[in-house]
Design a protein around this motif. Structure first.
Motif, short mmCIF file in Angstrom:
data_model
loop_
_atom_site.label_atom_id
_atom_site.label_comp_id
_atom_site.label_asym_id
_atom_site.label_seq_id
_atom_site.Cartn_x
_atom_site.Cartn_y
_atom_site.Cartn_z
N ILE A 64 0.84 -1.21 0.00
CA ILE A 64 0.00 0.00 0.00
C ILE A 64 0.87 1.25 0.00
N ALA A 65 1.92 1.24 0.81
CA ALA A 65 2.83 2.40 0.85
C ALA A 65 3.55 2.59 -0.48
N ALA A 66 3.98 1.49 -1.09
CA ALA A 66 4.66 1.58 -2.38
C ALA A 66 3.70 2.05 -3.47
N ALA A 67 2.46 1.59 -3.42
CA ALA A 67 1.47 2.03 -4.41
C ALA A 67 1.15 3.51 -4.26
N SER A 68 1.24 4.03 -3.05
CA SER A 68 0.98 5.46 -2.88
C SER A 68 2.12 6.30 -3.45
N VAL A 69 3.34 5.77 -3.42
CA VAL A 69 4.48 6.47 -4.01
C VAL A 69 4.46 6.33 -5.53
N LEU A 70 4.17 5.13 -6.00
CA LEU A 70 4.16 4.84 -7.44
C LEU A 70 2.73 4.87 -7.99
N ARG A 71 1.99 5.92 -7.67
CA ARG A 71 0.57 5.92 -8.04
C ARG A 71 0.33 5.99 -9.54
N TRP A 72 1.17 6.68 -10.31
CA TRP A 72 0.95 6.74 -11.76
C TRP A 72 1.20 5.40 -12.44
N PRO A 73 2.28 4.71 -12.14
CA PRO A 73 2.43 3.37 -12.75
C PRO A 73 1.30 2.43 -12.35
N VAL A 74 0.83 2.52 -11.11
CA VAL A 74 -0.29 1.68 -10.68
C VAL A 74 -1.55 2.06 -11.44
N ARG A 75 -1.75 3.35 -11.63
CA ARG A 75 -2.93 3.81 -12.37
C ARG A 75 -2.91 3.32 -13.82
N PHE A 76 -1.75 3.39 -14.47
CA PHE A 76 -1.62 2.91 -15.84
C PHE A 76 -1.80 1.39 -15.92
N LEU A 77 -1.29 0.67 -14.92
CA LEU A 77 -1.47 -0.78 -14.88
C LEU A 77 -2.94 -1.14 -14.76
N LEU A 78 -3.66 -0.44 -13.88
CA LEU A 78 -5.09 -0.73 -13.73
C LEU A 78 -5.88 -0.41 -14.99
N ARG A 79 -5.52 0.67 -15.68
CA ARG A 79 -6.18 0.99 -16.96
C ARG A 79 -5.92 -0.10 -17.99
N TRP A 80 -4.66 -0.56 -18.04
CA TRP A 80 -4.30 -1.59 -19.02
C TRP A 80 -5.04 -2.89 -18.71
N LEU A 81 -5.08 -3.29 -17.44
CA LEU A 81 -5.80 -4.51 -17.07
C LEU A 81 -7.29 -4.39 -17.39
N ARG A 82 -7.84 -3.24 -17.14
CA ARG A 82 -9.26 -3.03 -17.45
C ARG A 82 -9.53 -3.15 -18.95
N ARG A 83 -8.61 -2.57 -19.74
CA ARG A 83 -8.76 -2.65 -21.19
C ARG A 83 -8.62 -4.08 -21.69
N VAL A 84 -7.69 -4.84 -21.10
CA VAL A 84 -7.48 -6.22 -21.51
C VAL A 84 -8.68 -7.09 -21.10
N VAL A 85 -9.15 -6.91 -19.89
CA VAL A 85 -10.25 -7.73 -19.40
C VAL A 85 -11.55 -7.40 -20.13
#
Length: 94
Positions: A64-85
């Motif tokens: 959770i702490a790492a995701a708060s620091v790396l929020r943009w890569p996490v956001r792009f990953l979630l968008r990509w997963l959503r697009r793939v699914v």
């Protein structure tokens, strides 16, 4: 008496401090992406080691702490997963 802190926990805390210091530096051209790639490459095995040596709870807090620091890569990953699914383009919400 001070309790012992494991090596993975110490390295995880050092990773978080380093990530926050890197995030404080201005980087107008590349937007911190090279540093984010290095942080992700180091953070992923560190997360596995932390979960294995300490507990899943320590790993979850670190994640959770790492995701708060790396929020943009996490956001792009979630968008990509959503697009793939969903197999369709994801609309930009701003």
């Amino acid at each position: 008496m001070i309790p012992e802190v494991s090596l993975p926990m110490t390295l995880a805390l050092a990773w978080l401090v380093t990530a926050n210091v890197i995030a404080m530096f201005p980087s107008p051209k590349r937007k911190h992406w090279p540093a984010a790639y290095v942080l992700m490459a180091v953070g992923a095995p560190l997360l596995v080691w932390l979960v294995r040596e300490d507990s899943w709870l320590a790993g979850a807090v670190f994640l959770i702490a790492a995701a708060s620091v790396l929020r943009w890569p996490v956001r792009f990953l979630l968008r990509w997963l959503r697009r793939v699914v969903l197999r369709r383009p994801v609309e930009e919400s701003r």
